[in-house]
Design a protein around this motif. Structure first.
Motif, PDB file in Angstrom:
ATOM      1  N   MET A   1      76.313  62.459  33.424  1.00 23.35           N
ATOM      2  CA  MET A   1      76.187  60.937  33.237  1.00 23.35           C
ATOM      3  C   MET A   1      74.494  60.478  32.922  1.00 23.35           C
ATOM      4  O   MET A   1      74.254  59.490  32.107  1.00 23.35           O
ATOM      5  N   ASP A   2      73.865  61.101  33.765  1.00 20.75           N
ATOM      6  CA  ASP A   2      72.292  60.837  33.534  1.00 20.75           C
ATOM      7  C   ASP A   2      71.791  61.300  32.306  1.00 20.75           C
ATOM      8  O   ASP A   2      70.947  60.552  31.822  1.00 20.75           O
ATOM      9  N   ILE A   3      72.269  62.387  31.619  1.00 19.69           N
ATOM     10  CA  ILE A   3      71.843  62.511  30.455  1.00 19.69           C
ATOM     11  C   ILE A   3      72.226  61.769  29.322  1.00 19.69           C
ATOM     12  O   ILE A   3      71.350  61.555  28.196  1.00 19.69           O
ATOM     13  N   ARG A   4      73.506  61.378  29.396  1.00 19.56           N
ATOM     14  CA  ARG A   4      74.070  60.121  28.431  1.00 19.56           C
ATOM     15  C   ARG A   4      73.418  58.961  28.636  1.00 19.56           C
ATOM     16  O   ARG A   4      73.058  58.464  27.454  1.00 19.56           O
ATOM     17  N   PHE A   5      73.135  58.541  29.890  1.00 21.72           N
ATOM     18  CA  PHE A   5      72.245  57.169  29.918  1.00 21.72           C
ATOM     19  C   PHE A   5      71.018  57.366  29.295  1.00 21.72           C
ATOM     20  O   PHE A   5      70.456  56.521  28.659  1.00 21.72           O
ATOM     21  N   PHE A   6      70.164  58.710  29.481  1.00 21.31           N
ATOM     22  CA  PHE A   6      68.937  58.806  28.972  1.00 21.31           C
ATOM     23  C   PHE A   6      68.829  58.745  27.460  1.00 21.31           C
ATOM     24  O   PHE A   6      67.928  58.220  26.792  1.00 21.31           O
ATOM     25  N   ASN A   7      69.947  59.170  27.040  1.00 16.24           N
ATOM     26  CA  ASN A   7      70.238  59.397  25.622  1.00 16.24           C
ATOM     27  C   ASN A   7      70.194  57.854  24.894  1.00 16.24           C
ATOM     28  O   ASN A   7      69.772  57.396  23.892  1.00 16.24           O
ATOM     29  N   TYR A   8      71.212  57.046  25.553  1.00 14.81           N
ATOM     30  CA  TYR A   8      71.398  55.647  25.265  1.00 14.81           C
ATOM     31  C   TYR A   8      70.252  54.819  25.330  1.00 14.81           C
ATOM     32  O   TYR A   8      69.738  54.126  24.311  1.00 14.81           O
ATOM     33  N   VAL A   9      69.238  55.211  26.188  1.00 15.23           N
ATOM     34  CA  VAL A   9      67.903  54.365  26.567  1.00 15.23           C
ATOM     35  C   VAL A   9      67.023  54.877  25.336  1.00 15.23           C
ATOM     36  O   VAL A   9      66.275  53.701  24.699  1.00 15.23           O
ATOM     37  N   LEU A  10      66.924  56.140  25.097  1.00 13.21           N
ATOM     38  CA  LEU A  10      66.143  56.443  24.135  1.00 13.21           C
ATOM     39  C   LEU A  10      66.671  56.050  22.638  1.00 13.21           C
ATOM     40  O   LEU A  10      65.961  55.418  21.909  1.00 13.21           O
ATOM     41  N   LEU A  11      67.888  55.898  22.349  1.00 16.30           N
ATOM     42  CA  LEU A  11      68.578  55.420  21.295  1.00 16.30           C
ATOM     43  C   LEU A  11      68.057  53.598  21.042  1.00 16.30           C
ATOM     44  O   LEU A  11      67.689  53.292  20.032  1.00 16.30           O
ATOM     45  N   ILE A  12      68.166  53.048  22.201  1.00 14.74           N
ATOM     46  CA  ILE A  12      67.747  51.587  22.321  1.00 14.74           C
ATOM     47  C   ILE A  12      66.341  51.288  21.695  1.00 14.74           C
ATOM     48  O   ILE A  12      65.963  50.527  21.053  1.00 14.74           O
ATOM     49  N   LEU A  13      65.525  52.205  22.390  1.00 14.59           N
ATOM     50  CA  LEU A  13      63.964  52.367  22.299  1.00 14.59           C
ATOM     51  C   LEU A  13      63.602  52.420  20.896  1.00 14.59           C
ATOM     52  O   LEU A  13      63.110  51.821  20.349  1.00 14.59           O
TER      53      LEU A  13
END
Length: 176
Positions: A1-13
Motif C-alpha cells: 500500500m505504501d509503494i502504491r501511495f508513493f507512486n501516486y504521489v510521484l505521478l501527481i507531482l
C-alpha cells in the motif's frame, strides 16, 4: 500500500510539474555593445567661428553607443582663449577612449603644449572642457627644457597650475 501511495504521489507531482509555466530566459542581443561605425584612417576637423579648434587623426576609430575608441590617435587642440599665451596642445596615445568630454588615454601617452611642456606616461585622463589632465601613474618629461618626473599628475590647463607627487625636477642653470 505504501509503494502504491508513493507512486501516486510521484505521478501527481509529475503531472503538476508539467503544467507549471516555465520562463525561458533569453539573452538579449540588443544589450550587447556592438560597434555602430568603424572609420579607417580618419581625419576630423572641428570648426568654430575663429579657426579650426580641434584636429583628430588615428589609424582607426570605432564608435559605440556611449563612447568612441581611437587607436594610434593624435589630437591637436588649438587655444581659443585670448588671455592665454600657448597656441597648441597635442595629445597622443595608442588607445584613446572618449566619453562625452572625457578622454582616457592609454599606452604610450604623450602630452605636449607648444614647446614648453612635454610629458610621457602610460595613462592620462583629460577633460576637453575644463582642460584638466590627471593620472595616478609615473610620468616624465620636460618643462621649459628642464627635466621633470613624478607620479599622480594634476595639470590645470586654464589656470596654468601643475601639481604632482614624488617629483624630481632638474633645472638647467646657465651662468651669464
Amino acid at each position: 500500500m505504501d509503494i502504491r501511495f508513493f507512486n501516486y504521489v510521484l505521478l501527481i507531482l509529475a503531472i503538476s510539474a508539467y503544467f507549471i509555466p516555465v520562463e525561458n530566459i533569453k539573452k538579449d542581443d540588443a544589450n550587447k555593445d556592438i560597434a555602430l561605425v568603424i572609420f579607417e584612417k580618419p581625419l576630423m576637423h572641428t570648426l568654430n567661428e575663429q579657426n579650426v579648434s580641434r584636429t583628430v587623426s588615428a589609424s582607426h576609430v570605432i564608435r559605440y553607443k556611449t563612447r568612441d575608441e581611437m587607436y594610434n590617435a593624435n589630437i591637436l587642440l588649438r587655444n581659443n582663449l585670448k588671455n592665454k599665451n600657448f597656441k597648441i596642445e597635442t595629445l597622443e596615445a595608442q588607445v584613446i577612449i572618449k566619453k562625452g568630454d572625457e578622454l582616457n588615454l592609454r599606452r604610450d601617452v604623450k602630452y605636449k603644449r607648444d614647446d614648453f611642456i612635454n610629458l610621457n606616461t602610460n595613462s592620462l585622463d583629460y577633460n576637453l572642457k575644463t582642460k584638466l589632465a590627471q593620472n595616478n601613474v609615473a610620468y616624465n618629461g620636460n618643462y621649459y627644457n628642464n627635466y621633470i618626473k613624478g607620479t599622480n599628475l594634476y595639470l590645470d590647463g586654464i589656470n596654468s597650475y601643475m601639481k604632482s607627487n614624488n617629483v624630481h625636477f632638474e633645472i638647467e642653470v646657465k651662468n651669464k
